[in-house]
Write a protein that holds these residues in place. Structure first.
Motif: not given
Length: 587
Positions: A512-514, A519-521, A527-529
């Motif tokens: 889930v972290d990946s 998405y942040y990258r 969405v990443a949050e």
């Protein structure tokens, strides 16, 4: 493999009656006689010739059938062995031969008419055979003829008359072996209902019900036993066992306390009470029970071991050390475990040299790898990296299995990675993969080491080698996707790898972290949050937390980001990545 031996009968030796021994002797004589004289050539009579019975003699016919059955059994043809033995049983008056025919028929997978016919013959020849009645009861249970089975169980009770309770227990023990436990339990219930005023009957039913996986019926039977005989304390133990099987530990403990109070000198009951208390996580009460038991058996390894663990759980290291030291001094089978826990306690107390001394004593076996790993880590923490590596290298020479050898390489690689000696780590894993080519754990570890060196192409190659052999390896999918995302490479492809990993392990916080990080990258911090909050909720890991802090900072939620980062630094003050993030964000 000899099928007759598998059937639980030894050819020529299973039936020990005089008749059967004589039959085998005559059969052997016939074989010798037939084998030594060519057809058509008359033999000279001599005083030593064996007198062969007339073919019209039933004993002679039975002898021939036994011989044919033995030969068929030796050849692995149990079906034919059964046919011949059934014929022999019908011709002979020897009950042991009928018993053997019954067993062969049952082992041949014929629980129907053939086995029943043989068992009936057995019973006719030996009407007072408890085993014959029990066997017929089982056969009728398998045929679904429960009423017929109960009649034979009644006969067993009759034959046990005068030995109070033994008949019911013998029946329960016999029925407990039956695969069709539900049918066997039903037969026992019908029998007990015929003797509803007998507490022995209900106690035996409860024991069988517990064996058959019917704890509610066992509880009911225990209660009926106690209603008929309130002083029957073993029914209290049965009640406790039933409650335990039902998952009601509080009720189980109450029942076992009653059983202990009824027989305070019963060691086994007190031991079982202690185990129930441990299972219910009432560790303080359990310690008192085990301490009292230890006074009765001062050198009991199980008691010393349990008290050592209970004191470890309570963080009473001094007491735990005392019990494990006593366990080590006893010198029994748990000595290796005692040394291991003594090493752990010394570590906890900051006594590194003492910990190393205990760990060093441990020999190859269950605790060997972990002990050598702890030794290596302690030495590495002291800056004695070469000594740490030497410990693991020597350990590899002492193990024989692939799993142990691989694990020792991985431990050494982790020490090198923690020390940031990545080049040496790569060399180690290259050597390991020469010894264990294609090993997925080693490939994964080398890929991580390659990433630390910035050799992303090598890392990618190793991850893909794992996936070529195991396309659904979620760890490799996630690691490959994360590596690409973290280095801003082929983000759409990275997303595909991580999404597939998430499908395989939807609740894995690292995956889930990946997903949040990719998405942040990709420039989607909102969405990443969402994903990073979920991941951090599942696992308060410093790396996951650092990702969440960075995304929150990007979204302008700087107060929250700062609070989370400060919490992380308090929990992980030596984490270099968190400290670098704090400096970068000027917090």
């Amino acid at each position: 493999m000899d099928a007759m031996r598998n059937a639980g009968v030894r050819p020529g030796a299973a039936c020990t009656s005089t008749w059967f021994a004589r039959v085998l002797g005559l059969a052997t004589a016939l074989i010798l006689a037939a084998g030594c004289t060519p057809p058509g050539v008359p033999r000279k009579a001599s005083g030593s010739d064996v007198a062969v019975p007339s073919p019209a003699d039933p004993e002679a016919q039975a002898m021939s059938e036994v011989l044919a059955g033995e030969i068929a059994g030796q050849s692995g043809d149990l079906e034919q062995a059964m046919v011949h033995y059934l014929r022999a049983a019908e011709l002979s008056d020897d009950p042991q031969l009928a018993a053997r025919a019954t067993r062969i028929a049952m082992f041949a997978g014929n629980p129907g008419d053939a086995a029943v016919r043989a068992a009936q013959r057995w019973l006719k020849l030996d009407p007072d055979s408890i085993e014959a009645h029990q066997t017929l009861a089982l056969l009728y249970i398998r045929k679904g003829e429960t009423d017929a089975a109960v009649e034979h169980l009644e006969s067993v009770l009759r034959l046990y008359e005068g030995r109070k309770g033994h008949g019911y227990l013998a029946i329960a023990a016999s029925l407990a072996k039956e695969k069709e436990s539900g049918s066997a339990l039903e037969a026992m219930r019908l029998l007990v209902e015929r003797h509803a005023a007998d507490s022995d009957a209900w106690q035996a039913l409860g024991i069988l019900a517990l064996e058959a996986g019917s704890p509610r019926q066992a509880l009911e039977a225990a209660n009926r036993t106690l209603a008929l005989d309130p002083d029957r304390t073993e029914a209290l133990v049965l009640r406790a066992d039933a409650y335990q099987a039902l998952g009601d530990l509080d009720a189980a403990i109450r029942a076992m306390r009653q059983a202990v109070q009824a027989a305070p000198q019963d060691f086994d009951r007190r031991l079982r009470l202690g185990r129930l208390l441990v299972q219910a996580e009432r560790y303080g009460q359990a310690r008192k029970v085990f301490q009292a038991l230890l006074k009765l058996r001062p050198n009991d390894e199980t008691l010393l071991y349990t008290l050592g663990l209970l004191n470890l759980q309570a963080r009473d290291l001094a007491q735990a050390r005392r019990y494990f030291k006593r366990l080590a001094d006893v010198g029994g089978q748990r000595r290796q475990e005692a040394w291991f826990y003594l090493g752990q306690i010394a570590e906890e107390q900051g006594k590194v040299h003492e910990a190393l001394r205990w760990y060093r004593r441990i020999e190859p076996g269950e605790y060997f790898i972990e002990a050598r790993g702890r030794m290596a880590e302690l030495l590495a923490r002291q800056g004695r990296l070469d000594e740490a590596r030497a410990v693991l290298a020597r350990a590899r020479e002492q193990v024989s299995s692939t799993a142990e050898g691989v694990r020792l390489y991985l431990l050494e690689g982790q020490i090198l990675r923690d020390a940031k000696r990545y080049e040496e780590g790569m060399a180690l894993y290259n050597r390991a993969l020469t010894e264990y080519p294609g090993n997925e754990d080693l490939l994964y570890a080398r890929a991580i080491m390659a990433e630390r060196l910035g050799r992303i192409d090598w890392a990618e190659r190793d991850f893909k080698a794992i996936l070529a052999a195991d396309p659904d390896n979620a760890a490799a999918l996630n690691a490959l996707g994360y590596t690409l995302a973290d280095h801003n490479l082929r983000l759409d492809e990275a997303l595909e790898y991580i999404q597939k990993a998430l499908q395989l392990t939807p609740d894995d916080p690292t995956v889930v972290d990946s997903l949040g990080w990719v998405y942040y990258r990709m420039g989607k911090p909102e969405v990443a949050e969402r994903y990073l909050r979920k991941a951090y909720g599942l696992l308060q890991d410093p790396e996951i937390g650092g990702h969440l802090v960075e995304v929150l900072w990007k979204l302008g939620k700087r107060r929250e980001a700062g609070n989370i980062l400060r919490e992380l630094l308090r929990a992980h003050p030596d984490n270099d990545a968190l400290e670098a993030l704090r400096r970068r964000l000027s917090l």
